[in-house]
Design an enzyme around this catalytic site. Structure first.
Site, short mmCIF file in Angstrom:
data_model
loop_
_atom_site.label_atom_id
_atom_site.label_comp_id
_atom_site.label_asym_id
_atom_site.label_seq_id
_atom_site.Cartn_x
_atom_site.Cartn_y
_atom_site.Cartn_z
N ASN A 1 73.21 66.34 183.66
CA ASN A 1 74.25 66.40 184.63
C ASN A 1 73.56 66.86 186.02
O ASN A 1 73.25 68.10 186.08
CB ASN A 1 75.44 67.54 184.33
CG ASN A 1 76.28 67.88 185.29
OD1 ASN A 1 76.46 67.11 186.29
ND2 ASN A 1 77.16 68.80 185.38
N LYS B 1 74.92 66.94 188.91
CA LYS B 1 75.74 67.66 190.05
C LYS B 1 75.60 66.85 191.29
O LYS B 1 75.32 65.74 191.53
CB LYS B 1 75.47 69.23 189.93
CG LYS B 1 75.38 69.89 188.69
CD LYS B 1 75.21 71.30 188.60
CE LYS B 1 75.19 71.79 186.99
NZ LYS B 1 75.46 73.05 186.81
N HIS C 1 84.20 70.88 183.80
CA HIS C 1 82.81 71.63 184.12
C HIS C 1 83.59 72.88 184.91
O HIS C 1 84.38 73.02 185.64
CB HIS C 1 81.95 71.04 185.00
CG HIS C 1 80.61 71.66 184.96
ND1 HIS C 1 80.27 72.72 185.70
CD2 HIS C 1 79.43 71.26 184.28
CE1 HIS C 1 79.18 73.16 185.64
NE2 HIS C 1 78.68 72.48 184.56
N GLU D 1 82.25 74.59 187.08
CA GLU D 1 82.48 74.31 188.68
C GLU D 1 83.58 73.61 189.32
O GLU D 1 84.00 73.75 190.04
CB GLU D 1 80.94 73.76 189.16
CG GLU D 1 79.76 74.43 188.92
CD GLU D 1 78.63 73.77 188.57
OE1 GLU D 1 78.56 72.70 188.86
OE2 GLU D 1 77.63 74.40 188.15
N GLU E 1 79.42 76.16 177.55
CA GLU E 1 78.69 76.45 178.84
C GLU E 1 78.95 77.73 179.18
O GLU E 1 80.17 77.88 180.11
CB GLU E 1 78.79 75.42 179.89
CG GLU E 1 78.30 74.02 179.49
CD GLU E 1 77.70 73.41 180.62
OE1 GLU E 1 76.66 72.74 180.76
OE2 GLU E 1 78.36 73.22 181.88
N GLY F 1 72.70 77.93 185.76
CA GLY F 1 71.94 78.07 186.94
C GLY F 1 71.19 79.49 187.32
O GLY F 1 70.95 79.77 188.35
N SER G 1 71.13 77.13 181.56
CA SER G 1 69.60 77.09 181.54
C SER G 1 68.85 76.85 180.11
O SER G 1 67.98 77.47 179.96
CB SER G 1 69.77 78.85 181.89
OG SER G 1 69.95 79.11 183.29
N GLY H 1 69.79 71.85 185.93
CA GLY H 1 68.70 71.87 186.58
C GLY H 1 67.51 71.22 186.17
O GLY H 1 66.60 70.34 186.77
P1 13P Z 1 71.69 74.57 184.47
O1 13P Z 1 71.08 73.91 183.13
O2 13P Z 1 71.15 74.33 185.65
O3 13P Z 1 71.99 76.09 184.14
O4 13P Z 1 73.22 74.00 184.26
C1 13P Z 1 74.06 73.70 183.18
C2 13P Z 1 75.33 72.97 183.60
O5 13P Z 1 75.94 73.37 184.42
C3 13P Z 1 75.32 71.56 182.97
O6 13P Z 1 76.47 71.07 183.21
#
Ligand code: 13P
Length: 251
Positions: A9, A11, A95, A97, A167, A173, A213, A235
């Site tokens: 992803n 983002k 998600h 977010e 998640e 993150g 992460s 990330g």
């Molecule tokens: P990170 O791997 O950056 O923690 O993000 C996870 C995520 O939100 C994937 O959708």
């Protein structure tokens, strides 16, 4: 064995040029995979990057979101039909977010799941608890409610096309990964819930990905757990070496 999946992803990161370069490098480094490799770039790059992935075994294209209505006067939005027409096979829905910054509630997410399936794509439905909920040991119930309200209206045939991504918000993150035991415990509880609703056969076939992460160092340990069927990567999906190493960690 059920399908194993690593999904990246991206983002809101990368320019088109950077995205093309990253895709080129990933395709080069991922020659084989014990499962599906899904790339979810920003909307404007879907068509170009989808064309790059065509013909490369294992690779599939995903969108990071879609609108819940079929079409119409929703300025700035993107429909499931549009995504299918540019070659998307998966759509990330719910998600944290999107839930947090765009106030997407479970009823809207259920509608997004419906339009995604109606266009022949598979939802990657995200769930996960914030830190304060885990601190009081209410995470199982919290995630159960997200699944019940977002997914459990589906009939069995539709549900068979669903991918679930757990998640935990406190791990996204932050560099704070859930331990593989915490991930396994939640995935087991999600599978039990799916089994209660749709039966053991369907539950055993449902891919449940871990996100938060997940990186090149911890992916093998996470994916080694019996109910962890791969990862939804943020990330680390932005670096081709790391992403390729995570794909290589699929069991
Ligand atoms: P990170 O791997 O950056 O923690 O993000 C996870 C995520 O939100 C994937 O959708």
């Amino acid at each position: 064995m059920r399908q194993q999946i690593v999904a990246g992803n991206w983002k809101m990161n990368k320019t088109l040029e950077e995205g093309i370069e990253l895709t080129r490098a990933i395709v080069e480094k991922v020659e084989k995979a014990n499962g599906l490799v899904v790339i979810a770039p920003p909307f404007p790059y879907l068509r170009d990057l989808g064309n790059m992935l065509k013909g490369h075994k294992h690779f599939h294209l995903a969108a990071q979101n879609c609108h819940q209505e079929e079409k119409g006067a929703y300025t700035g939005e993107v429909s499931a039909e549009m995504l299918a027409s540019v070659g998307c096979e998966f759509v990330i829905i719910g998600h944290s977010e999107r839930r947090q910054y765009f106030n997407e509630m479970n009823d809207v997410l259920a509608a997004k799941v419906n339009v995604t399936l109606a266009r022949g794509m598979r939802p990657i439905f995200c769930c996960g608890e914030p830190l304060d909920i885990r601190a009081v040991n209410m995470h199982d119930g919290y995630v159960a409610q997200q699944l019940i309200e977002g997914l459990f209206h589906l009939n069995e045939d539709d549900f068979r096309n669903v991918v679930i991504a757990y998640e935990p918000i406190w791990a996204i993150g932050t560099g704070l990964t859930a331990s593989s035991q915490q991930a396994q415990d939640m995935h087991e509880s999600i599978r039990a819930l799916v089994s209660e609703k749709y039966g053991k056969t369907v539950a055993d076939l449902t891919p449940i990905l871990y996100g938060g992460s997940c990186n090149a160092q911890n992916a093998s340990e996470l994916f080694s757990r019996p109910d962890v069927d791969g990862g939804l990567i943020g990330g680390a999906a932005l670096k081709s070496d790391d992403f390729a190493a995570i794909v290589a960690a699929l069991k």
